[in-house]
Scaffold this active site. Structure first.
Site, PDB file in Angstrom:
ATOM      1  N   GLY A  11     -35.714 -52.369 -85.213  1.00  0.00           N
ATOM      2  CA  GLY A  11     -35.485 -51.431 -85.291  1.00  0.00           C
ATOM      3  C   GLY A  11     -33.794 -51.478 -85.206  1.00  0.00           C
ATOM      4  N   GLY A  14     -33.541 -53.136 -81.826  1.00  0.00           N
ATOM      5  CA  GLY A  14     -34.901 -54.663 -81.520  1.00  0.00           C
ATOM      6  C   GLY A  14     -33.472 -55.691 -82.396  1.00  0.00           C
ATOM      7  N   ARG A  81     -33.670 -40.881 -80.535  1.00  0.00           N
ATOM      8  CA  ARG A  81     -33.265 -39.479 -80.011  1.00  0.00           C
ATOM      9  C   ARG A  81     -31.885 -38.750 -81.393  1.00  0.00           C
ATOM     10  NH1 ARG A  81     -29.950 -37.241 -75.883  1.00  0.00           N
ATOM     11  NH2 ARG A  81     -29.488 -39.249 -75.522  1.00  0.00           N
ATOM     12  N   ARG A  87     -34.258 -36.766 -74.175  1.00  0.00           N
ATOM     13  CA  ARG A  87     -34.846 -38.241 -74.344  1.00  0.00           C
ATOM     14  C   ARG A  87     -36.672 -37.344 -73.914  1.00  0.00           C
ATOM     15  NH1 ARG A  87     -30.561 -40.654 -71.406  1.00  0.00           N
ATOM     16  NH2 ARG A  87     -29.637 -42.225 -72.886  1.00  0.00           N
ATOM     17  N   ASN A  94     -42.955 -41.705 -78.514  1.00  0.00           N
ATOM     18  CA  ASN A  94     -43.144 -43.562 -77.824  1.00  0.00           C
ATOM     19  C   ASN A  94     -44.465 -44.106 -76.863  1.00  0.00           C
ATOM     20  OD1 ASN A  94     -40.654 -43.373 -79.558  1.00  0.00           O
ATOM     21  ND2 ASN A  94     -39.154 -43.193 -77.450  1.00  0.00           N
ATOM     22  N   ILE A 117     -37.662 -50.608 -72.429  1.00  0.00           N
ATOM     23  CA  ILE A 117     -36.455 -49.699 -73.245  1.00  0.00           C
ATOM     24  C   ILE A 117     -36.705 -48.114 -73.758  1.00  0.00           C
ATOM     25  CG2 ILE A 117     -34.757 -50.098 -74.930  1.00  0.00           C
ATOM     26  CD1 ILE A 117     -34.106 -52.934 -74.739  1.00  0.00           C
ATOM     27  N   SER A 118     -37.620 -47.987 -74.340  1.00  0.00           N
ATOM     28  CA  SER A 118     -38.432 -46.988 -75.083  1.00  0.00           C
ATOM     29  C   SER A 118     -38.584 -46.106 -74.368  1.00  0.00           C
ATOM     30  CB  SER A 118     -39.905 -46.937 -75.683  1.00  0.00           C
ATOM     31  OG  SER A 118     -40.261 -48.329 -76.382  1.00  0.00           O
ATOM     32  N   ASP A 150     -26.530 -47.421 -68.336  1.00  0.00           N
ATOM     33  CA  ASP A 150     -26.176 -46.318 -67.239  1.00  0.00           C
ATOM     34  C   ASP A 150     -24.633 -47.505 -66.284  1.00  0.00           C
ATOM     35  OD1 ASP A 150     -27.732 -44.694 -68.416  1.00  0.00           O
ATOM     36  OD2 ASP A 150     -29.673 -44.768 -66.716  1.00  0.00           O
ATOM     37  N   HIS A 178     -33.378 -42.502 -65.785  1.00  0.00           N
ATOM     38  CA  HIS A 178     -31.851 -43.088 -67.216  1.00  0.00           C
ATOM     39  C   HIS A 178     -32.406 -41.809 -67.753  1.00  0.00           C
ATOM     40  CE1 HIS A 178     -31.101 -45.876 -69.715  1.00  0.00           C
ATOM     41  NE2 HIS A 178     -32.102 -44.973 -70.519  1.00  0.00           N
ATOM     42  N   MET A 229     -26.776 -50.195 -76.262  1.00  0.00           N
ATOM     43  CA  MET A 229     -28.345 -50.929 -75.977  1.00  0.00           C
ATOM     44  C   MET A 229     -28.638 -52.266 -75.720  1.00  0.00           C
ATOM     45  SD  MET A 229     -30.635 -49.753 -73.819  1.00  0.00           S
ATOM     46  CE  MET A 229     -31.246 -50.363 -73.309  1.00  0.00           C
TER      47      MET A 229
HETATM   48  N1  APR Z   1     -44.925 -50.735 -82.479  1.00  0.00           N
HETATM   49  C1  APR Z   1     -43.353 -51.957 -82.955  1.00  0.00           C
HETATM   50  N2  APR Z   1     -42.788 -51.320 -82.886  1.00  0.00           N
HETATM   51  C2  APR Z   1     -42.809 -50.133 -83.352  1.00  0.00           C
HETATM   52  C3  APR Z   1     -43.721 -49.172 -83.339  1.00  0.00           C
HETATM   53  C4  APR Z   1     -45.055 -49.971 -82.942  1.00  0.00           C
HETATM   54  N3  APR Z   1     -46.571 -49.193 -82.217  1.00  0.00           N
HETATM   55  N4  APR Z   1     -43.489 -47.798 -83.844  1.00  0.00           N
HETATM   56  C5  APR Z   1     -42.301 -47.555 -84.026  1.00  0.00           C
HETATM   57  N5  APR Z   1     -41.618 -49.447 -83.685  1.00  0.00           N
HETATM   58  C6  APR Z   1     -40.647 -49.685 -84.205  1.00  0.00           C
HETATM   59  C7  APR Z   1     -40.423 -49.365 -85.658  1.00  0.00           C
HETATM   60  O1  APR Z   1     -40.791 -49.636 -86.763  1.00  0.00           O
HETATM   61  C8  APR Z   1     -38.940 -49.463 -85.508  1.00  0.00           C
HETATM   62  O2  APR Z   1     -37.856 -50.271 -86.617  1.00  0.00           O
HETATM   63  O3  APR Z   1     -39.678 -49.295 -83.451  1.00  0.00           O
HETATM   64  C9  APR Z   1     -38.659 -49.328 -84.181  1.00  0.00           C
HETATM   65  C10 APR Z   1     -37.195 -48.645 -83.749  1.00  0.00           C
HETATM   66  O4  APR Z   1     -36.759 -48.776 -84.118  1.00  0.00           O
HETATM   67  P1  APR Z   1     -35.089 -47.163 -84.284  1.00  0.00           P
HETATM   68  O5  APR Z   1     -36.018 -46.445 -84.972  1.00  0.00           O
HETATM   69  O6  APR Z   1     -34.028 -48.043 -85.218  1.00  0.00           O
HETATM   70  O7  APR Z   1     -35.121 -46.684 -82.872  1.00  0.00           O
HETATM   71  P2  APR Z   1     -33.816 -46.961 -81.869  1.00  0.00           P
HETATM   72  O8  APR Z   1     -32.951 -46.325 -82.144  1.00  0.00           O
HETATM   73  O9  APR Z   1     -34.146 -48.540 -81.902  1.00  0.00           O
HETATM   74  O10 APR Z   1     -34.208 -46.848 -80.621  1.00  0.00           O
HETATM   75  C11 APR Z   1     -35.888 -46.974 -80.027  1.00  0.00           C
HETATM   76  O11 APR Z   1     -35.310 -46.874 -77.770  1.00  0.00           O
HETATM   77  O12 APR Z   1     -33.015 -46.202 -76.926  1.00  0.00           O
HETATM   78  C12 APR Z   1     -34.865 -45.594 -76.860  1.00  0.00           C
HETATM   79  O13 APR Z   1     -34.737 -43.386 -77.483  1.00  0.00           O
HETATM   80  C13 APR Z   1     -34.734 -44.970 -78.134  1.00  0.00           C
HETATM   81  O14 APR Z   1     -36.512 -44.328 -77.589  1.00  0.00           O
HETATM   82  C14 APR Z   1     -36.294 -45.603 -78.654  1.00  0.00           C
HETATM   83  C15 APR Z   1     -36.169 -46.471 -78.309  1.00  0.00           C
END
Ligand code: APR
Length: 326
Positions: A11, A14, A81, A87, A94, A117-118, A150, A178, A229
């Site tokens: 992500g 990630g 988000r 959030r 999430n 972190i989620s 933060d 948070h 982040m």
């Molecule tokens: N298992 C593993 N990974 C998953 C799952 C799961 N069940 N569901 C979704 N993902 C992965 C997605 O495939 C994606 O690669 O989580 C990643 C999330 O990445 P983004 O959609 O780019 O989101 P991002 O901006 O990284 O934010 C992720 O962190 O700060 C928080 O609010 C934010 O909750 C959000 C999270």
């Protein structure tokens, strides 16, 4: 030998988090897990010339393997988000993701330290705790919600109005939760004397509480904070790992206060009351939380800050219950 799993490694958070942890020479094994795209991310990062081994794990079928024999699991999986979304709107999606991932960690690496972190962290951390309790492997010292961003924002935003301050070394204790008004920067206890006016304090406090919105708006529909982040997540992971190796490290983070009931007394008196979770500065040790750090000069906390703590505590109570009852 330190093995780290990043769950949600493909992500927006990630990927840079995986890269930053590939550069961390204390890590020997890096497990990258996601439900999409992770083989490419892992192959790419694996070419960076540090000694750790990078392995890719794709989809549910490989989840158990991804979280076997790991010391630290970091969870940025979820959905980001979008403008107009709080959030807490993210909660339902999430929450289910975090629950499934923590179940797998509990089953395969019950002693791993877990850093969530989620978002919404105020609720996803209690969800993780409930899963660990149900699996019989709960240790409040080993569960964290990452609130480092933060603290990072607090230092950086102070520098925006006080250019003589070093953003990298300034420490502002940020307590509470948070999200929005649950975030309480204690500017009166900053590590440098700041001489801020009440107007500056109010504006800074608001900016730190809602800093994430600046990024959401600037990204114009493309998501929330990812790079800052990832930096914050990597800094937190580095602290946990250095503590595992015997260093004394202090990090503010959202924890179950049961991790140090004695040490929690000060923060309870300051306004956390009977809440089970709160962000506090924590001294980390080899087993996770070693002690809640006592705020130096808590008598200097201003009425404005005390009021902010009480506002935070009320909202947090709801957020925590939402997580516990998920
Ligand atoms: N298992 C593993 N990974 C998953 C799952 C799961 N069940 N569901 C979704 N993902 C992965 C997605 O495939 C994606 O690669 O989580 C990643 C999330 O990445 P983004 O959609 O780019 O989101 P991002 O901006 O990284 O934010 C992720 O962190 O700060 C928080 O609010 C934010 O909750 C959000 C999270």
């Amino acid at each position: 030998m330190v093995s780290v799993a990043i769950l949600g490694a493909a992500g927006g958070i990630g990927q840079p988090l995986s890269l930053l942890l590939k550069l961390n020479t204390n890590i020997t094994k890096l497990h990258l897990y996601d439900i999409v795209n992770v083989p490419g991310v892992a192959a790419d990062i694996s070419h960076v010339a540090t000694n750790s081994e990078v392995k890719s794990f794709l989809s549910d079928k490989q989840l158990a393997e991804a979280v076997t024999d790991i010391d630290l699991a970091i969870i940025p999986a979820g959905v980001p988000r979008k403008p107009g979304m709080t959030r807490d709107d993210l909660f339902k999606i999430n929450a289910g993701i975090v629950k499934g991932l923590v179940e797998a960690i509990a089953e395969n690496s019950p002693k791993a330290i877990i850093a969530v972190i989620s978002n919404p962290v105020n609720s996803t951390v209690p969800i993780a705790a409930e899963v660990l309790k149900a699996k019989g492997v709960y240790d409040p010292k080993r569960l964290f919600g990452v609130t480092t961003l933060d603290v990072v924002r607090a230092s950086r935003f102070v520098r925006d109005i006080r250019p003589e301050v070093d953003a990298a070394t300034l420490r502002v204790p940020v307590i509470g939760g948070h999200s929005g008004t649950t975030i309480v920067p204690l500017l009166s206890l900053a590590s440098a004397k700041l001489e801020l006016s009440s107007k500056e304090i109010e504006e800074l406090t608001h900016r730190i509480q809602f800093g994430g919105d600046e990024v959401v708006a600037a990204k114009n529909g493309a998501g929330s904070a990812t790079l800052s982040m990832a930096y914050a997540g990597a800094r937190f992971a580095d602290s946990v790992i250095r503590a595992m190796k015997g260093e004394t490290v202090v990090e503010p983070t959202f924890i179950p206060l049961a991790a140090d009931p004695e040490g929690a007394k000060q923060i309870r008196e300051l306004g956390a009351g009977q809440l089970d979770y709160f962000a506090v500065p924590v001294e980390l040790g080899p087993q996770g939380v070693k002690a809640i750090v006592q705020l130096d000069g808590a008598d200097k906390v201003t009425d404005f800050e005390r009021k902010a703590v009480s506002v935070a505590a009320e909202a947090l109570s709801t957020n925590i219950n939402t997580g516990v009852n998920f």
